[in-house]
Design a protein around this motif. Structure first.
Motif, short mmCIF file in Angstrom:
data_model
loop_
_atom_site.label_atom_id
_atom_site.label_comp_id
_atom_site.label_asym_id
_atom_site.label_seq_id
_atom_site.Cartn_x
_atom_site.Cartn_y
_atom_site.Cartn_z
N LYS A 12 0.85 -1.19 0.00
CA LYS A 12 0.00 0.00 0.00
C LYS A 12 0.88 1.24 0.00
CE LYS A 12 -3.48 2.38 2.85
NZ LYS A 12 -2.69 3.22 3.76
N TRP A 32 -2.76 -1.29 -3.07
CA TRP A 32 -3.68 -0.30 -2.52
C TRP A 32 -3.08 1.08 -2.72
CZ3 TRP A 32 -2.15 -4.40 0.79
CH2 TRP A 32 -3.15 -5.29 1.20
N GLU A 62 -6.84 -1.24 -5.17
CA GLU A 62 -7.88 -0.99 -4.18
C GLU A 62 -7.67 0.40 -3.59
OE1 GLU A 62 -9.00 -4.18 -1.45
OE2 GLU A 62 -7.61 -5.47 -2.55
N ARG A 63 -8.76 1.11 -3.40
CA ARG A 63 -8.69 2.51 -2.98
C ARG A 63 -9.05 2.62 -1.50
NH1 ARG A 63 -13.18 3.96 -6.62
NH2 ARG A 63 -13.66 1.84 -5.97
N VAL A 64 -8.19 3.29 -0.75
CA VAL A 64 -8.35 3.40 0.70
C VAL A 64 -8.50 4.87 1.07
CG1 VAL A 64 -7.34 2.89 2.95
CG2 VAL A 64 -6.88 1.37 0.99
#
Length: 220
Positions: A12, A32, A62-64
């Motif tokens: 990430k 991420w 994936e977006r956080v």
């Protein structure tokens, strides 16, 4: 003899704030991308800005969205604007509050826990019962205005023989030069970096991003 399946380390890149460094993270293969919505942070992005960056990353990582002790209104607004795949809670949220935010938003939640001593791991089980993923970060100094992203690492020996939930992520003072050691010593399968890929607080460096992802992948 059958060869052992090697599971790549997941990575990430947190605190992205513009298109160029977002593109660098995506091109490097980050799993991420993290967008920080916390006004006191040098990595803060407004929700409309976070929404635009999130849209660029859709389908590629994936977006956080990182929030710090959000009230219900902010949590709902962040989800409506950013459409995150994961909400990262990086404040003093209790297990009950983590569960409440997860229920309110309908999104998976990652809870960051500050670690300085072995005793700090006692909180992991309670949070693991309500969060989808646990992030172990270096505990912020008492005088810090930021709960994370301080460029500090904790003693990884603290995690020796610790029973950590699946998917536990490691953060705190990581960079391309030490991530392989961190992975070897902690045996976690995912890492999170922010200040370790910056040239100045909040200023991500595309070359450092690429080097970090490559080093994390090579370590497995």
């Amino acid at each position: 003899m059958a060869s052992e399946t090697v599971i790549p380390t997941r990575v990430k890149i947190c605190g992205l704030s513009n298109e160029a460094t977002l593109a660098a993270a995506l091109e490097a293969g980050a799993d991420w991308i993290g967008l920080v919505h916390f006004p006191r942070s040098p990595r803060h992005v407004a929700l409309d800005r976070a929404a635009a960056l999130s849209a660029r990353a859709r389908g590629r990582a994936e977006r956080v969205i990182l929030l710090v002790d959000p009230d219900d209104a902010l949590a709902a607004a962040a989800v409506a604007a950013v459409d995150p795949d994961l909400i990262q809670l990086h404040g003093g949220e209790s297990p009950d509050r983590v569960a409440a935010i997860r229920a309110l938003t309908g999104r998976p939640v990652m809870k960051a826990l500050g670690i300085a001593t072995r005793a700090d791991l006692a909180a992991v089980s309670a949070y693991a019962a309500v969060a989808d993923r646990i992030l172990l970060d270096a505990k912020a100094p008492p005088d810090s205005i930021l709960p994370g992203g301080n460029g500090l690492r904790f003693d990884w020996a603290i995690l020796a023989d610790a029973a950590l939930p699946p998917g536990t992520m490691l953060s705190g003072g990581l960079d391309a030069g030490n991530v392989a050691e961190a992975l070897a010593r902690t045996r976690v399968g995912a890492v999170d970096v922010s200040s370790g890929v910056e040239s100045a607080p909040g200023a991500k460096d595309p070359d450092k991003i690429a080097a970090f992802v490559a080093a994390a992948r090579a370590a497995r």
